[in-house]
Structures are given as C-alpha cells and as structure tokens.
Design an enzyme around this catalytic site. Structure first.
Site, short mmCIF file in Angstrom:
data_model
loop_
_atom_site.label_atom_id
_atom_site.label_comp_id
_atom_site.label_asym_id
_atom_site.label_seq_id
_atom_site.Cartn_x
_atom_site.Cartn_y
_atom_site.Cartn_z
N HIS A 93 0.84 -1.19 0.00
CA HIS A 93 0.00 0.00 0.00
C HIS A 93 0.88 1.24 0.00
O HIS A 93 2.04 1.19 0.40
CB HIS A 93 -0.91 0.01 1.24
CG HIS A 93 -1.85 -1.16 1.31
ND1 HIS A 93 -2.90 -1.33 0.43
CD2 HIS A 93 -1.89 -2.22 2.15
CE1 HIS A 93 -3.55 -2.45 0.73
NE2 HIS A 93 -2.95 -3.02 1.77
N ASP A 140 -1.31 8.63 -1.91
CA ASP A 140 -1.22 9.77 -2.83
C ASP A 140 -2.06 10.89 -2.23
O ASP A 140 -3.28 10.76 -2.12
CB ASP A 140 -1.76 9.33 -4.20
CG ASP A 140 -2.02 10.50 -5.16
OD1 ASP A 140 -1.77 11.67 -4.78
OD2 ASP A 140 -2.49 10.24 -6.28
N HIS A 178 -3.55 14.43 -2.72
CA HIS A 178 -3.81 15.43 -3.76
C HIS A 178 -3.30 16.81 -3.35
O HIS A 178 -3.13 17.69 -4.19
CB HIS A 178 -5.31 15.50 -4.07
CG HIS A 178 -5.82 14.30 -4.81
ND1 HIS A 178 -7.07 14.26 -5.37
CD2 HIS A 178 -5.23 13.10 -5.10
CE1 HIS A 178 -7.26 13.08 -5.96
NE2 HIS A 178 -6.15 12.37 -5.80
N HIS A 197 -5.50 9.01 -1.16
CA HIS A 197 -5.93 7.63 -1.42
C HIS A 197 -4.72 6.75 -1.68
O HIS A 197 -3.63 7.23 -1.96
CB HIS A 197 -6.90 7.58 -2.61
CG HIS A 197 -6.33 8.06 -3.92
ND1 HIS A 197 -5.67 7.22 -4.79
CD2 HIS A 197 -6.32 9.29 -4.48
CE1 HIS A 197 -5.29 7.94 -5.86
NE2 HIS A 197 -5.67 9.19 -5.70
N CYS A 198 -4.94 5.47 -1.62
CA CYS A 198 -3.90 4.51 -1.95
C CYS A 198 -3.79 4.43 -3.48
O CYS A 198 -4.80 4.48 -4.18
CB CYS A 198 -4.26 3.14 -1.37
SG CYS A 198 -2.95 1.92 -1.50
N HIS A 247 -7.97 -0.64 -4.94
CA HIS A 247 -7.73 -0.24 -3.55
C HIS A 247 -8.62 0.94 -3.17
O HIS A 247 -9.12 1.02 -2.05
CB HIS A 247 -6.25 0.13 -3.35
CG HIS A 247 -5.35 -1.06 -3.26
ND1 HIS A 247 -4.35 -1.18 -2.30
CD2 HIS A 247 -5.29 -2.20 -3.99
CE1 HIS A 247 -3.72 -2.34 -2.47
NE2 HIS A 247 -4.27 -2.97 -3.49
N MET A 260 -9.68 2.57 0.53
CA MET A 260 -8.48 3.32 0.92
C MET A 260 -8.53 4.74 0.35
O MET A 260 -7.92 5.06 -0.66
CB MET A 260 -7.22 2.59 0.46
CG MET A 260 -7.04 1.27 1.18
SD MET A 260 -5.42 0.53 0.94
CE MET A 260 -4.52 1.20 2.33
N HIS A 301 -26.66 17.53 -0.80
CA HIS A 301 -27.83 18.39 -0.63
C HIS A 301 -28.34 18.17 0.79
O HIS A 301 -28.39 17.04 1.26
CB HIS A 301 -28.91 17.99 -1.66
CG HIS A 301 -30.21 18.68 -1.47
ND1 HIS A 301 -30.50 19.88 -2.08
CD2 HIS A 301 -31.31 18.36 -0.74
CE1 HIS A 301 -31.73 20.26 -1.73
NE2 HIS A 301 -32.23 19.36 -0.92
N GLU A 355 -28.22 25.30 -3.04
CA GLU A 355 -29.19 24.23 -2.73
C GLU A 355 -28.53 22.86 -2.81
O GLU A 355 -28.79 21.98 -2.01
CB GLU A 355 -30.37 24.30 -3.70
CG GLU A 355 -29.97 24.21 -5.17
CD GLU A 355 -31.16 24.23 -6.11
OE1 GLU A 355 -31.09 24.95 -7.10
OE2 GLU A 355 -32.15 23.52 -5.85
N THR A 356 -27.67 22.71 -3.80
CA THR A 356 -26.96 21.45 -4.02
C THR A 356 -25.58 21.83 -4.53
O THR A 356 -25.44 22.82 -5.24
CB THR A 356 -27.69 20.60 -5.08
OG1 THR A 356 -28.98 20.26 -4.58
CG2 THR A 356 -26.94 19.32 -5.41
N HIS A 368 -27.97 14.24 -4.12
CA HIS A 368 -29.26 14.47 -4.74
C HIS A 368 -29.37 13.79 -6.10
O HIS A 368 -30.07 14.25 -7.00
CB HIS A 368 -29.59 15.96 -4.84
CG HIS A 368 -31.06 16.23 -4.69
ND1 HIS A 368 -31.97 15.89 -5.68
CD2 HIS A 368 -31.79 16.74 -3.68
CE1 HIS A 368 -33.18 16.23 -5.26
NE2 HIS A 368 -33.10 16.73 -4.06
#
Lengths: 377, 301
Positions: free
Chosen positions: A112, A115, A117, A152-153, A163, A168, A273, A297-298, A324
């Site tokens: 494993h 990463d 971001h 994330h992996c 993964h 992950m 939402h 709203e969303t 939503h």
C-alpha cells in the site's frame, strides 16, 4: 497466486522507492503529534492560528479487513486507512509540513501507499510511500496551498482503482493560517466540523442476483474488476456503510450552530444536498483561496476531490444530508441524517392549515376546469 | 407541512408483512373437474372474543397540530381464527406455481422453513384468494385491531407523547429517537420458522424481524380534547398498516421498505403475512374492503 503477483509488483515498486533521494534534511520547526479520530468526527484543531509553521505528525495504518457495508450483512474484503472508510480527516494549516508514518502490518497481503492530492511531486507522495506488509515509511510534504483534498492509496496499475473503491480513501483539510473567509474577506467560524467520505462499492453478484463473498482478496479480485468495469456501483454510501450516519449514528447539531461539512469522493461525482437547509458558504471545489459560493441548494463534488460547506442551522428537526441523485441516496445508501435541537421558527415556516378533507366548494371549483379540459379533448 | 412530510416518510419507510403457515398437502379433492389440487387449511389458532385497548392506527391532529393517537377499546365480537405461523416462502411458492401469485423476489429461495418475505399487500391478498379457492374457506388479512388482539403482549403499543403543539420538529425528533433506539435489534435476514417463539395465544414468530400486513387503511383524523373524532376521517387504502415490532404504514404495492432520504429511523426489516379464516358473514365485508382498497389505490396513486 494473485496475491503473489501483487506482492511481486509491490517489490518492483519498492525498488523505485529506494532509488529515490532520501528525505533526510531536518527542519528546525516545532513538531506536533496529532491523534487521528474516526470519521465523521475531526480531531481537535485551531481554525485560525497565530503560531508559525510546524511539522504535524500523523500515523496511518493500512488495515485489510472484512467490512459489512449494508443492513443485509453484505461483506467485502475492504482495504482501509486506520480501519475506517473513509480514512480519518487530517487538519493542518497552510505552510505546515505533514509528516506521515504509513504502516503496513505484516498480516496484510498487499503493498500500500498514499497519494495526497494536496502534496506536490512523486505522484502525490505515492512514489515515495509504497510499503510491503511488515514495513513502514515516513513521508513529509509541505502543505503549500489551502483547501480540502482527497488522499488515497495508489499502488499502481489496476491495483489503484481496486484499492480506492475498496476503501483506501480519505481527506486532508489545509486551513488558511488566518482561518476561513467569506467572499468579502470577513472571517468565518464553525462550531463543529463533520467529515463525510462517500464511497462507491462494486460487489459482484451470483446468477441469482445475490452478493457474492470470497475467501480472500485474491479470490475476489477478478470478479471485483468485472463489477467495477460496469461503472455501476451496487452501493453508494457515506462512511463505509448504508446507515453509518443515520439513526443512533445520526449527526447532531442545534439551532444557531454553524457546521462545516467536509465531503470527499475519491472516485465518482456526487451532489450533496441538505434537505430543508442550504449551504450558506460552499467551497464547491474545496479550495479556500477561492471565494465561497453562497446559499447553494446542491453542490457538486467532482470524483477525486473534496468540498466544504458551512451551514448555520435555523430550524430544529431531522434533516437528511444526501446525494441528490435520489436513487443513489435512497436505493444505494448515500444518506446521512442530522438531528437538530432547538425551537421552531414560525416565521421561516408554518403549517397554516393542517391536512383535512378538501371542502366541497373547492372540489367543485376544481372539477369544473378538469371537465372542461376533457370536453375540449 | 408536518403531516405531509411525515406521510411521505411513512411511504418511504414502511414495512411489510408476510408470514406463512404449515399448510398440509392433502389428496382431498376439491372438485376434480376444476383441475386443481385441493389442500388442507393451514394450522390455525382460535381465539375467543374479547377486546383490546390500544392506541389507534393513523395520524391524528388536535387544533390543527399533530396529536398522540387516542387510546380506544376495540371489541372482537366473533371468535378469531388466525394462522399459527407466518406463511412460509414454500407455501407462497405454491401459489406462484398455481399462477395466482406474483413470483418471489429473485434470489429468494422458496424454503419451507423460512417465512415468505418481500411480500406486498397485493401479494398477500392474492395468496389469500388462492388459499380460499383451494380450501373452500375464506382467508383474509387481519385488521390492525385483530392483529393487536392476537399478538397480545407481542403488540407494541407505542405512541408518541403529545409535544409542544407549536413546534412540529419536536414530534419528528421524538419519533426519530424512538425508531432509532430500536433499530439495532432488527436484522434483515429472515430466521427459520419458530425462531421467535410463541406468545401467550400460541401464535408463533409475532414481532420478530418479519412485519405482517393488515387490511387496515391509513387514516387521518381530527380529534377533540377528549380524543373523540371531529368530522370524517380521510382514508387512504393505497397505504395499509403493517404490524410487528412497531406499527408501519406501507404503500400496498411495496415489497421491501428501504430507509434513506427521508426522515425515517427504522423501517420494517421484512414484509410478510399471516391470515385469518373467516365465517361467511365476514366475506361480504372483506369483499367490500378489497373493492374499496382497489378504488382508493387507483384514485390516490
């Protein structure tokens, strides 16, 4: 057999890791060790800080384990950071250094890595953090931009999506040192923060449509890839399981409280939402150097990103926080509930007249135009 | 507003019924010219007339605000003959094979030791008609009060307290707390027949993890300070009462109730049923009810 192949791939990648320059230089900065907490909660942190940059130490342990993802007891071979789906939310401030110890216990079967971001270079750290079972690695990176970001992996090739959809995935929040601001530069505070990690699962079915279970990760792999390639999730859930944030586990708040909701989705688009509420301030793309949008709203969480919404509750009751796409929310599971205490505000809403039988005169008025319409046809 | 929301939630979260009984296959002919295999009736329990005092089913309001349901006494005037067991999946499957019932949900094994689940109110009535035709007796779903009477101590007479009349949210919060406090007890996978034991009337598996359909329609009624009805109730037979660990209101065509989205705590885990056997006098009433139900569902839905 498959597991062995995976391990071989891991060893090949490990060779790359060791050939990379080692990060040995020491930073003369204060250190802080943070104990992570399981979602939807967030470890204690300052919203704005007057302190200078520091090295913030975190530890994540890769845990391969069986995970029940719905009320029917459907089990998957999950891969997790610290045992939860999603992995815990980390919070630092812009300019801090994140120093992560990633542990891959010997009882695991696969390599494993991680990463981020939010990090710069080496595939977000993935190229410098691959560990085989029985190993650990320490990775340090500078949080040089603010926002909420997915981690994330990403062990490479077909292992990466597998993964990630196996659990992950997590998020980190890099706060501006002086805290959050509205579009006019006024400071914004929250009374509590919740972290919602959305996960799409792809559980293979047998010929009768029942979810299959497998003896091991390796046994599950081929069917799992087929199910993933359908791009049709069998489950879309918050925090690892249908109902993880409802009922006894519902999120709580009260009228007058401002709640920051961090929402991440590492693989697939989502549309958060809040039924009966709004996003007062929403960083839809999750990056705090951009002005927050207001009164949404969303909002849209792009697959592979995190967003943040700030909302002050004005009315008590039960709120559903969901994606939503209501089919995914209700049929596939992506629903959370807020229980909000407080006093009802009749000015915002009131039931002027309770449901009752339609009075005869009203019925008469309605029937007439309907009949006319029929006659015209 | 509050009622509307609650009702939508009830629709979204309702649960169901369907239990099955030990039907014995028999070689007794029931008109060989009709080309069908007659079967003996299921095992039943006969309960003597009596009364049950409970909180009525439905939505109630006082002065235009949600109110706790009034406590009423309902008399059961005739002996109540009710199936000892819930209808099993295997029994239901025989109706399917007779082309009189909709197929079980794909993936559901028609096991003889498991209750039929994922059964809609329509399915339950189809089965009752089929069973009646094959036995020559009249089978139908129990009413809500008959179910409560038969369930006796297994009947959960829960009622939300009256809350601050001006604040609809308090009722939602109270209901949510009540529902979510029990949800951990309910598993989805049906257990074998008999797993939940008998009540004092000898009925098996009441209020386990399979809810049972009743013939009672959803009603909304305004009441006065003494709990007496004011005006006529609004009746919606497109939604029926399902009974089990708690009372649920379920659209009659729904086979499986999911939570999510709406403000629902814990919907019924499974929908199944058991039937009562009637004397001929009740047959007319039952027929009238079915017609009413059909008309209502057409009009409402």
């Amino acid at each position: 057999m498959i597991v062995r192949k995976i391990q071989t791939m891991g060893i090949a990648l490990s060779a790359l890791v060791f050939s990379a320059p080692a990060l040995t230089q020491d930073l003369n900065l204060p250190r802080e060790k943070v104990e992570l907490v399981a979602p939807p909660f967030v470890h204690p942190h300052e919203q704005a800080t007057e302190q200078g940059p520091r090295i913030v130490e975190f530890k994540l342990v890769a845990e391969e384990k069986q995970f029940v993802i719905d009320g029917e007891g459907t089990k998957i071979h999950a891969m997790t950071f610290n045992g939860s789906i999603p992995g815990p939310l980390m919070v630092v401030h812009e300019g801090d250094y994140v120093e992560l110890t990633l542990v891959n216990p010997a009882e695991n079967s696969m390599p494993h890595n991680i990463d981020f971001h939010a990090a710069t270079g080496a595939l977000g750290g993935g190229g410098l953090s691959l560990v085989n079972p029985g190993e650990q690695v320490v990775l340090r990176w500078k949080a040089d931009r603010s926002g909420v970001f997915v981690y994330h992996c990403a062990p490479g090739g077909p292992m990466t999506p597998w993964h990630v959809v196996s659990g992950m995935r997590g998020a980190i929040m890099v706060l501006p040192r002086d805290g959050l601001r509205d579009g006019a530069g006024n400071p914004l505070q929250y009374d509590r923060a919740y972290y919602i990690g959305e996960n799409d699962f792809y559980v293979p079915r047998d010929k009768d449509g029942k979810f299959k279970s497998y003896a091991s990760w390796g046994d599950a792999y081929a069917d799992a890839v087929s199910a993933m390639r359908s791009l049709t999730p069998t489950h879309v859930v918050f925090n690892g399981k249908v109902g993880a944030l409802t009922g006894q586990n519902a999120l709580t708040s009260k009228v007058g409280e401002a709640v920051l909701i961090v929402h991440s989705q590492a693989n697939r688009d989502s549309r958060p939402h809040l039924i009966g509420g709004h996003g007062d301030f929403v960083w839809e793309t999750g990056k705090f150097s951009n002005r927050p949008e207001t009164n949404l709203e969303t909002w849209f969480i792009r697959g592979g990103s995190a967003g943040a919404a700030l909302y002050r509750f004005r009315q008590p009751g039960i709120y559903a926080y969901l994606t939503h796409n209501l089919i995914e929310a209700v049929e596939l599971g992506a629903t959370a509930h807020f229980k909000v205490d407080g006093t009802w505000n009749d000015d915002l809403m009131t039931q002027v007249k309770a449901p009752e039988a339609i009075p005869p005169n009203v019925r008469g008025e309605r029937e007439h135009p309907v009949q006319s319409a029929r006659q015209r046809n | 507003m509050s009622f509307g929301l609650k009702f939508k939630c009830a629709l979204a979260a309702a649960g169901g019924v369907a239990a099955s009984l030990g039907i014995m296959l028999a070689s007794v002919a029931n008109g060989p010219d009709r080309g069908i295999t007659a079967i003996a009736g299921p095992l039943v329990v006969e309960l003597q007339p009596g009364s049950v005092r409970y909180h009525a089913a439905g939505d109630f309001s006082r002065n235009g605000r949600p109110a706790s349901p009034p406590k009423t006494t309902v008399s059961i005037r005739q002996p109540l003959v009710i199936m000892k067991y819930q209808v099993t999946a295997a029994e239901y499957q025989r109706c399917v094979e007779g082309h009189a019932c909709s197929p079980l949900d794909p993936g559901t094994t028609p096991a003889s030791d498991r209750p039929a689940v994922k059964i809609s109110w329509r399915d339950a009535n189809s089965y009752a008609d089929w069973l009646s035709a094959r036995t020559g007796a009249l089978y139908r779903l129990p009413t809500d009060e008959e179910w409560a009477y038969a369930a006796a101590s297994r009947f959960q007479d829960e009622a939300l307290p009256d809350v601050d009349g001006g604040d609809p949210a308090q009722l939602w919060l109270a209901r949510y707390e009540m529902e979510s406090s029990r949800e951990g007890l309910i598993e989805k996978e049906p257990r074998s027949i008999g797993s939940y034991g008998a009540n004092e009337n000898g009925l098996i598996d009441l209020a386990g993890n399979v809810w049972e359909w009743t013939s009672t329609c959803f009603v909304r009624q305004a009441i006065d300070a003494n709990g007496q009805p004011i005006g006529t109730a609004t009746t919606n037979c497109g939604v029926r009462v399902a009974e089990g660990r708690h009372r649920a209101y379920v659209p009659e065509f729904v086979r499986d109730v999911r939570s999510g989205g709406c403000m629902t705590g814990a919907p019924p885990a499974n929908l199944g049923f058991r039937l009562v056997r009637d004397g001929s006098r009740d047959r007319l009433r039952s027929l009238v009810e079915s017609v009413q139900g059909f008309l209502s569902s057409v009009l409402v839905l």
